[in-house]
Design a protein around this motif. Structure first.
Motif, PDB file in Angstrom:
ATOM      1  N   ILE A  44     -27.004 -35.958 -32.493  1.00 60.45           N
ATOM      2  CA  ILE A  44     -27.200 -36.122 -31.094  1.00 60.45           C
ATOM      3  C   ILE A  44     -28.849 -35.509 -31.000  1.00 60.45           C
ATOM      4  CG2 ILE A  44     -26.726 -35.833 -28.593  1.00 60.45           C
ATOM      5  CD1 ILE A  44     -24.116 -36.124 -29.098  1.00 60.45           C
ATOM      6  N   GLY A  45     -29.082 -34.695 -31.826  1.00 59.62           N
ATOM      7  CA  GLY A  45     -30.537 -34.073 -31.651  1.00 59.62           C
ATOM      8  C   GLY A  45     -30.673 -32.989 -30.766  1.00 59.62           C
ATOM      9  N   LEU A  46     -29.464 -32.405 -30.217  1.00 65.01           N
ATOM     10  CA  LEU A  46     -29.692 -31.210 -29.284  1.00 65.01           C
ATOM     11  C   LEU A  46     -30.242 -30.070 -30.121  1.00 65.01           C
ATOM     12  CD1 LEU A  46     -26.320 -31.439 -27.210  1.00 65.01           C
ATOM     13  CD2 LEU A  46     -28.698 -32.551 -26.862  1.00 65.01           C
ATOM     14  N   ARG A  47     -30.551 -29.000 -29.281  1.00 65.44           N
ATOM     15  CA  ARG A  47     -31.222 -27.955 -29.894  1.00 65.44           C
ATOM     16  C   ARG A  47     -30.193 -26.743 -29.445  1.00 65.44           C
ATOM     17  NH1 ARG A  47     -37.031 -28.951 -27.615  1.00 65.44           N
ATOM     18  NH2 ARG A  47     -36.858 -31.326 -27.952  1.00 65.44           N
ATOM     19  N   LEU A  48     -30.014 -25.717 -30.269  1.00 68.63           N
ATOM     20  CA  LEU A  48     -29.499 -24.560 -29.959  1.00 68.63           C
ATOM     21  C   LEU A  48     -30.260 -23.709 -29.080  1.00 68.63           C
ATOM     22  CD1 LEU A  48     -26.650 -23.028 -30.358  1.00 68.63           C
ATOM     23  CD2 LEU A  48     -27.654 -21.807 -32.456  1.00 68.63           C
ATOM     24  N   HIS A  49     -29.639 -23.605 -27.792  1.00 63.85           N
ATOM     25  CA  HIS A  49     -30.689 -22.701 -26.827  1.00 63.85           C
ATOM     26  C   HIS A  49     -30.252 -21.246 -27.103  1.00 63.85           C
ATOM     27  CE1 HIS A  49     -31.248 -26.139 -23.832  1.00 63.85           C
ATOM     28  NE2 HIS A  49     -31.773 -26.203 -24.962  1.00 63.85           N
ATOM     29  N   ARG A  50     -29.116 -20.812 -27.445  1.00 65.25           N
ATOM     30  CA  ARG A  50     -28.664 -19.430 -27.771  1.00 65.25           C
ATOM     31  C   ARG A  50     -27.291 -19.606 -28.199  1.00 65.25           C
ATOM     32  NH1 ARG A  50     -28.800 -20.547 -22.524  1.00 65.25           N
ATOM     33  NH2 ARG A  50     -26.802 -20.109 -21.289  1.00 65.25           N
ATOM     34  N   ARG A  51     -26.775 -18.483 -29.002  1.00 62.81           N
ATOM     35  CA  ARG A  51     -25.647 -18.207 -29.266  1.00 62.81           C
ATOM     36  C   ARG A  51     -25.044 -16.962 -29.210  1.00 62.81           C
ATOM     37  NH1 ARG A  51     -22.760 -20.813 -34.917  1.00 62.81           N
ATOM     38  NH2 ARG A  51     -21.209 -19.687 -34.945  1.00 62.81           N
ATOM     39  N   GLU A  52     -23.945 -16.566 -28.472  1.00 60.31           N
ATOM     40  CA  GLU A  52     -23.568 -15.326 -28.581  1.00 60.31           C
ATOM     41  C   GLU A  52     -21.961 -15.180 -28.689  1.00 60.31           C
ATOM     42  OE1 GLU A  52     -24.420 -13.916 -24.478  1.00 60.31           O
ATOM     43  OE2 GLU A  52     -26.511 -14.671 -24.856  1.00 60.31           O
ATOM     44  N   GLY A  53     -21.493 -14.733 -29.869  1.00 57.40           N
ATOM     45  CA  GLY A  53     -20.070 -14.645 -30.389  1.00 57.40           C
ATOM     46  C   GLY A  53     -19.908 -15.954 -30.527  1.00 57.40           C
ATOM     47  N   GLY A  54     -18.628 -16.361 -29.692  1.00 62.27           N
ATOM     48  CA  GLY A  54     -17.927 -17.649 -30.138  1.00 62.27           C
ATOM     49  C   GLY A  54     -18.439 -18.657 -28.988  1.00 62.27           C
ATOM     50  N   VAL A  55     -19.686 -18.438 -28.467  1.00 60.93           N
ATOM     51  CA  VAL A  55     -20.244 -19.263 -27.313  1.00 60.93           C
ATOM     52  C   VAL A  55     -21.413 -19.736 -27.774  1.00 60.93           C
ATOM     53  CG1 VAL A  55     -20.596 -19.611 -24.782  1.00 60.93           C
ATOM     54  CG2 VAL A  55     -18.712 -18.273 -25.407  1.00 60.93           C
ATOM     55  N   ALA A  56     -21.845 -20.991 -27.498  1.00 62.02           N
ATOM     56  CA  ALA A  56     -23.013 -21.721 -28.020  1.00 62.02           C
ATOM     57  C   ALA A  56     -23.603 -22.490 -26.811  1.00 62.02           C
ATOM     58  CB  ALA A  56     -23.026 -22.442 -29.148  1.00 62.02           C
ATOM     59  N   ALA A  57     -24.952 -22.334 -26.535  1.00 55.11           N
ATOM     60  CA  ALA A  57     -25.437 -23.201 -25.367  1.00 55.11           C
ATOM     61  C   ALA A  57     -26.363 -24.013 -26.181  1.00 55.11           C
ATOM     62  CB  ALA A  57     -26.151 -22.365 -24.180  1.00 55.11           C
ATOM     63  N   MET A  58     -26.369 -25.569 -25.716  1.00 57.40           N
ATOM     64  CA  MET A  58     -27.286 -26.151 -26.203  1.00 57.40           C
ATOM     65  C   MET A  58     -27.668 -27.172 -25.427  1.00 57.40           C
ATOM     66  SD  MET A  58     -25.080 -27.465 -29.861  1.00 57.40           S
ATOM     67  CE  MET A  58     -26.482 -27.763 -30.698  1.00 57.40           C
ATOM     68  N   GLY A  59     -28.932 -27.946 -25.745  1.00 55.70           N
ATOM     69  CA  GLY A  59     -29.411 -28.798 -24.776  1.00 55.70           C
ATOM     70  C   GLY A  59     -30.798 -29.628 -25.540  1.00 55.70           C
TER      71      GLY A  59
END
Length: 295
Positions: A44-59
């Motif tokens: 999809i071409g999203l970027r990883l904004h941040r990742r902490e432990g078992g949680v990843a925010a993308m956009g």
């Protein structure tokens, strides 16, 4: 609403969600975070904004669109209420065409491709089977009124779509401007769903396919939310141990607009949970939506 001191002509009708409503991040349960991040980046071409432990925010580099929560023991969705799909809305038809090129370059299987009149759409599953719609809206003046969903969609003219970017190579990243366009849910009862989403929360009903699905929105949009009974009338809430939707997000302009919705929810005898910048409420099938203020 007048108790907030705003002029009546700038307010939505009493009990309606404001036209400035937009959708925020969709929170999903996945079983393998590395696998899901790789899929959303590659296909999809999203970027990883941040990742902490078992949680990843993308956009797409701006606000978070997806927040993925890893639960390795979660099981696939079954015959219960929950997510049908969420829509990633591309800002232009050309960007949707580039998304199609990316799917081809990464050999990502698609489940379907449709022309809904209001928008064009390509459907794919993520690695856990969570449904995704990749969509681009047509100009609003070209939308059929009411939305022609009752007759079913037409097939997508994929050749015509791809001609919009003829000669281009596949691009790795989705362009800025990507947004959450709508959610579509499995529920157990359309009338009960309308009583909650239309009569309590304040969406306007845009289309109803009796015995099948309903579509609601704010501000005249074709739909911010669809819900269907295609898994069967009377299906139960999702069990705790399933992949799928944790909550979706509605963003309003002002804190007092959020509070007005909370007051309607309380007046209907429905409990809420405090959440950052607003509150979270659950529909009759325990599907959670979080309201927050942009300011």
């Amino acid at each position: 609403m007048s108790q907030h001191g705003h002029r009546a002509d700038t307010e939505p009708a009493a009990g309606l969600l404001p036209a400035t409503l937009r959708l925020g991040a969709v929170h999903l349960t996945v079983t393998d975070l590395d696998r899901s991040v790789a899929f959303y980046e590659g296909a999809i071409g999203l970027r990883l904004h941040r990742r902490e432990g078992g949680v990843a925010a993308m956009g797409a580099g701006g606000e978070d669109l997806l927040v993925l929560h890893e639960e390795p023991r979660a099981r696939r969705a079954g015959r219960h209420a929950g997510l049908y799909h969420y829509a990633l809305l591309f800002p232009t038809r050309e960007e949707l065409a580039r998304a199609a090129l990316r799917l081809a370059a990464t050999r990502t299987p698609i489940q379907g491709a449709s022309d809904h009149g209001t928008h064009e759409a390509i459907y794919i599953p993520d690695p856990d089977g969570n449904g995704i719609e990749l969509a681009a809206d047509r100009p609003r003046e070209r939308w059929p009124s009411p939305p022609a969903y009752a007759g079913g969609p037409h097939p997508l003219d994929l050749e015509g779509l791809l001609s919009a970017v003829a000669g281009e190579e596949s691009r790795r990243e989705a362009a800025p401007g990507l947004a959450i366009g709508h959610l579509h849910l499995h529920v157990g009862d359309l009338e009960r769903g309308l009583r909650f989403y239309r009569d309590v929360l304040g969406f306007e009903q845009k289309a109803l396919i009796p015995g099948a699905a309903a579509f609601v929105s704010a501000g005249g949009y074709h739909h911010h939310l669809g819900f269907n009974i295609w898994r069967g009338a009377g299906v139960p809430p999702a069990p705790e141990d399933r992949v799928g939707l944790r909550h979706w997000t509605i963003v309003l302009e002002k804190a007092e607009e959020v509070e007005a919705v909370r007051e309607r929810v309380w007046a209907a005898g429905i409990q809420t949970e405090d959440a950052q910048g607003g509150f979270l409420v659950r529909d009759p099938w325990r599907i959670a939506v979080r309201f927050s203020a942009r300011e």
